[in-house]
Design an enzyme around this catalytic site. Structure first.
Site, PDB file in Angstrom:
ATOM      1  N   GLU A  47       3.599   0.144   1.854  1.00  0.00           N
ATOM      2  CA  GLU A  47       3.068  -1.211   2.013  1.00  0.00           C
ATOM      3  C   GLU A  47       1.670  -1.262   2.621  1.00  0.00           C
ATOM      4  OE1 GLU A  47       5.572   0.261   3.639  1.00  0.00           O
ATOM      5  OE2 GLU A  47       5.768  -0.413   5.702  1.00  0.00           O
ATOM      6  N   HIS A  60       9.880  -5.635  -2.306  1.00  0.00           N
ATOM      7  CA  HIS A  60      10.055  -4.984  -1.008  1.00  0.00           C
ATOM      8  C   HIS A  60       8.708  -4.751  -0.321  1.00  0.00           C
ATOM      9  CE1 HIS A  60      12.068  -2.181   1.859  1.00  0.00           C
ATOM     10  NE2 HIS A  60      10.864  -1.632   1.865  1.00  0.00           N
ATOM     11  N   GLU A  61       7.794  -4.119  -1.025  1.00  0.00           N
ATOM     12  CA  GLU A  61       6.494  -3.808  -0.402  1.00  0.00           C
ATOM     13  C   GLU A  61       5.722  -5.084  -0.087  1.00  0.00           C
ATOM     14  OE1 GLU A  61       6.579  -0.966   0.635  1.00  0.00           O
ATOM     15  OE2 GLU A  61       8.014  -0.084  -0.775  1.00  0.00           O
ATOM     16  N   HIS A 119       6.850  -6.635   3.119  1.00  0.00           N
ATOM     17  CA  HIS A 119       6.284  -5.999   4.313  1.00  0.00           C
ATOM     18  C   HIS A 119       5.008  -6.704   4.795  1.00  0.00           C
ATOM     19  CE1 HIS A 119       8.674  -2.542   5.384  1.00  0.00           C
ATOM     20  NE2 HIS A 119       8.624  -2.004   4.174  1.00  0.00           N
ATOM     21  N   GLU A 128      12.072  -2.388   8.385  1.00  0.00           N
ATOM     22  CA  GLU A 128      12.753  -2.192   7.100  1.00  0.00           C
ATOM     23  C   GLU A 128      13.950  -3.118   6.888  1.00  0.00           C
ATOM     24  OE1 GLU A 128      11.331  -0.700   4.785  1.00  0.00           O
ATOM     25  OE2 GLU A 128       9.850   0.538   5.836  1.00  0.00           O
ATOM     26  N   ASP A 146       9.912  11.124  10.827  1.00  0.00           N
ATOM     27  CA  ASP A 146      10.119  11.191   9.388  1.00  0.00           C
ATOM     28  C   ASP A 146      11.518  11.690   9.035  1.00  0.00           C
ATOM     29  OD1 ASP A 146       8.761  10.527   7.051  1.00  0.00           O
ATOM     30  OD2 ASP A 146       8.732  12.661   6.502  1.00  0.00           O
ATOM     31  N   TYR A 201      17.350   0.198   6.875  1.00  0.00           N
ATOM     32  CA  TYR A 201      17.184  -0.674   5.713  1.00  0.00           C
ATOM     33  C   TYR A 201      18.410  -1.552   5.496  1.00  0.00           C
ATOM     34  CZ  TYR A 201      13.204   2.240   4.223  1.00  0.00           C
ATOM     35  OH  TYR A 201      12.015   2.902   4.152  1.00  0.00           O
TER      36      TYR A 201
HETATM   37  N1  BES Z   1       7.449   1.901   4.474  1.00  0.00           N
HETATM   38  C1  BES Z   1       8.354   2.473   3.545  1.00  0.00           C
HETATM   39  C2  BES Z   1       8.051   3.916   3.243  1.00  0.00           C
HETATM   40  C3  BES Z   1       8.115   4.854   4.429  1.00  0.00           C
HETATM   41  C4  BES Z   1       9.103   4.747   5.385  1.00  0.00           C
HETATM   42  C5  BES Z   1       7.180   5.853   4.565  1.00  0.00           C
HETATM   43  C6  BES Z   1       9.120   5.618   6.471  1.00  0.00           C
HETATM   44  C7  BES Z   1       7.204   6.714   5.630  1.00  0.00           C
HETATM   45  C8  BES Z   1       8.176   6.601   6.602  1.00  0.00           C
HETATM   46  C9  BES Z   1       8.394   1.671   2.255  1.00  0.00           C
HETATM   47  O1  BES Z   1       8.273   0.299   2.417  1.00  0.00           O
HETATM   48  C10 BES Z   1       9.747   1.878   1.639  1.00  0.00           C
HETATM   49  O2  BES Z   1      10.711   1.522   2.249  1.00  0.00           O
HETATM   50  N2  BES Z   1       9.801   2.445   0.434  1.00  0.00           N
HETATM   51  C11 BES Z   1      11.033   2.687  -0.280  1.00  0.00           C
HETATM   52  C12 BES Z   1      11.246   1.687  -1.368  1.00  0.00           C
HETATM   53  C13 BES Z   1      12.071   0.520  -0.997  1.00  0.00           C
HETATM   54  C14 BES Z   1      12.315  -0.348  -2.229  1.00  0.00           C
HETATM   55  C15 BES Z   1      13.346   0.829  -0.300  1.00  0.00           C
HETATM   56  C16 BES Z   1      10.904   4.033  -0.961  1.00  0.00           C
HETATM   57  O3  BES Z   1       9.831   4.598  -0.966  1.00  0.00           O
HETATM   58  O4  BES Z   1      11.900   4.495  -1.533  1.00  0.00           O
HETATM   59 ZN    ZN Z   2       9.971  -0.586   3.354  1.00  0.00          ZN
END
Ligand code: BES
Ligand code: ZN
Length: 600
Positions: A270, A294-295, A298, A317, A374, A382
């Site tokens: 995002e 989703h993005e 954010h 999330e 991470d 989520y």
């Molecule tokens: N912000 C996250 C990606 C993220 C989370 C990067 C933690 C690094 C550390 C992003 O918004 C996200 O949640 N992406 C998901 C997709 C979503 C539809 C659940 C993904 O990348 O799968």
């Molecule tokens: Zn996210």
């Protein structure tokens, strides 16, 4: 222990940053860097306007793998001394700069290392166009410090300006106000006027084209991909309208997408004003666009109101998944959003299974001290976060809950907040001493307890009821080709595949494949779910497609379960290692960190 007592002990100090923002904090960044594709390094200056809050004689930044050449103070660039502390695993090294009580500006001359974890340098072969190299960053959670010396905590916000020099054939874009075309000099300037946390710092450089979608929205992608992307995301403007209807005005002016090469390790990221997205959502039928919702969501939950530390990740999330489903419901109806909820619930169940339903890592409020965020950030934030919020909505009704969340976003706009601050706000603005309501909302059960609270009712979906019926009749002997699968979206297909028995015969696998062509599906979600069955049941006819998928796609969410399924048998593990050896150079560090550990 009552919630009030424990709240006092749970202070929001960020254990993943060396910075001491209560003493000296950065307010604005002027970034001036050169992008060198030959050496795979960024070099230049990060110049900060700072606030010295206590008259301290030092300011601390986070760095990891950065070479710090020199540090200057003030407009006259007077050289000052600095010290790089000991290297800590995944945290890197604190950069302590000597300042004066009246220092307003600190300029750091630096260079990244060739293996900076945030950066992925792609050679032309790894792009869609095959002619030009490509670079993108991924700063969340704590990787910004591998490409900028920065106070790398989500509790600290800065505005920024940047000047980026790139090879003349390429365009640079950032999480900021962006150019829409290349210029002859290869020098691009950027401005982000709203204060953002460091994990939203983002840069990408490549042979990029721009296509307008709506008055406020558009798409950046390689020329070879832009057409497909424009079709797939044609509804992004509608999403923006739906989102504003629910939570009020979009605060970032433009909302654009950048479609990356397939090695992008996430589905989406995002980055403000410019969401980064995987090309694996280009399904040609707009079926995977909840990821864009989703993005986009954010832009409120996360970018506007930000988790103060990674222990509060669910505030980012959980709210975003809740909001994503609301946007999808607004546009496609409740039955559509229900499908997403059920799939999300399945993900949550399997995560609970993986980490153990009694594990503290299944609390919404996390304790990630001593760990790489991470690795600790899971589906719990989520989906459990989402179901907690849906549970509150159910308790007070949609109208009242919407009013409350609007109030929350407005009250904390452009600030960071932590779990306790949010819960106090919830108590004072919504619960207001109503004990029956407090019991129904059950903060302790959701936030500070493992698993799902007693009495939680799993979501259901009427459209999935049909899928379950079809699956059952196949299990009872009805030929696959005769099943009623008319008008199924990829969500129905995904549910169907997930419902298939763990053990199937070659004949059954082949029958399904013949009827539904799963092995050659153009839908990445369908493919990834099907491969799990193919691996478990040794269905070698999918081998080639599996290998192609694994060598092209770098999205960690797909890679991890597939490699994991492979490693369940000795032959599978051999196959996994052979493919990984070939595919690894195509993956971003975010994915290889996880896979190296799994496959070692
Ligand atoms: N912000 C996250 C990606 C993220 C989370 C990067 C933690 C690094 C550390 C992003 O918004 C996200 O949640 N992406 C998901 C997709 C979503 C539809 C659940 C993904 O990348 O799968
Ligand atoms: Zn996210």
């Amino acid at each position: 222990m009552t919630t009030e007592q424990s709240a006092m002990e749970r202070t929001s100090n960020d254990v993943h940053s060396f910075a001491k923002p209560a003493e000296a904090v950065a307010k604005h960044l002027d970034l001036n860097i050169d992008v060198n594709f030959d050496q795979k390094v960024l070099s230049g200056t990060a110049s900060y306007l700072i606030e010295n809050k206590t008259g301290t004689d030092q300011i601390i930044f986070d760095t990891r793998g950065l070479q710090i050449e020199k540090v200057f103070l003030g407009d006259s660039n007077e050289e000052t001394t600095f010290e790089l502390g000991d290297e800590k695993e995944f945290l890197g090294r604190p950069l302590t700069v000597k300042i004066k009580p009246d220092t307003k500006k600190v300029t750091i001359l630096y260079q990244t290392s060739a293996d900076a974890a945030a950066l992925q340098w792609l050679n032309p072969q790894q792009t869609a166009g095959k002619k030009h190299p490509f670079l993108f960053t991924q700063s969340q959670a704590i990787l910004a410090r591998t490409w900028i010396p920065i106070q790398d905590s989500p509790g600290i916000r800065i505005t920024y300006n940047a000047q980026v020099k790139v090879p003349k054939e390429l365009l640079a874009v950032m999480s900021a106000e962006n150019p829409v075309e290349k210029n002859a000099t290869g020098v691009y300037t950027f401005e982000m006027k709203q204060p953002i946390p460091s994990y939203l710092m983002a840069l990408s450089v490549g042979d990029l084209a721009f296509r307008e979608i709506g008055p406020q929205t558009g798409i950046y992608a390689e020329p070879a991909t832009i057409e497909a992307a424009a079709y797939e995301f044609a509804e992004m403007d509608k999403m923006l309208v739906a989102a504003e209807k629910i939570y009020g005005k979009y605060r970032w002016e433009r909302y654009d997408l950048l479609v990356l090469p397939p090695s992008f390790p996430f589905g989406g990221m995002e980055n403000p004003r410019l969401t980064f997205v995987t090309p694996t959502v280009l399904a040609k039928d707009r079926s995977l666009t909840s990821l864009i919702a989703h993005e986009l969501a954010h832009s409120w939950s996360g970018n506007l109101v930000t988790n103060a530390t990674w222990n509060d990740f669910w505030l980012n999330e959980g709210f975003t998944v809740y909001f994503e489903r609301r946007i999808m419901e607004e546009i496609y109806g409740k039955e559509y959003a229900d499908m997403l909820n059920v799939l999300g619930y399945q993900d949550l169940e399997s995560t609970l299974n993986d980490i153990g339903a009694e594990s503290k890592d299944t609390h919404l409020k996390l304790d990630l001290e001593g760990r790489d965020p991470d690795e600790g950030l899971t589906d719990i934030a989520y989906e459990k976060g989402n179901f907690f919020l849906q549970n509150i909505e159910k308790a007070v009704g949609r109208e009242r809950f919407d009013e409350f969340v609007n109030n929350y976003f407005n009250t904390f706009a452009f600030q960071s907040t932590d779990t306790d601050k949010f819960l106090n706000f919830l108590r004072s603005e919504l619960i207001k001493g109503d004990e029956a309501l407090a019991e129904q909302i059950n903060i302790e059960g959701w936030v500070y307890s493992p698993g799902l609270p007693e009495g939680f009712e799993a979501p259901t979906s009427t459209r999935f009821a049909n899928v379950e019926e079809a699956c059952q009749s196949w299990k009872n002997g009805e030929p696959a080709a005769k099943l009623n699968t008319k008008d199924w979206s990829s969500h129905e297909w995904l549910h169907f595949i997930r419902m298939l028995p763990e053990n199937m015969t070659q004949q059954q696998m082949a029958e399904l494949d013949k009827a539904f062509n799963f092995t050659n599906s153009g839908n990445s979600e369908v493919l990834a779910a099907w491969f799990i069955h193919a691996i478990r049941n040794n269905y070698t006819r999918a081998d080639k497609a599996l290998e192609t998928f694994l060598t092209n796609v770098g999205r960690r969410k797909f890679l991890v379960p597939i490699y994991k399924a492979l490693t369940a048998t000795p032959e599978g593990k051999k196959k996994a290692l052979a493919i990984y050896a070939k595919a690894r150079p195509n993956y971003h560090a975010v994915s290889t960190v996880t896979l190296d550990e799994m496959l070692k």
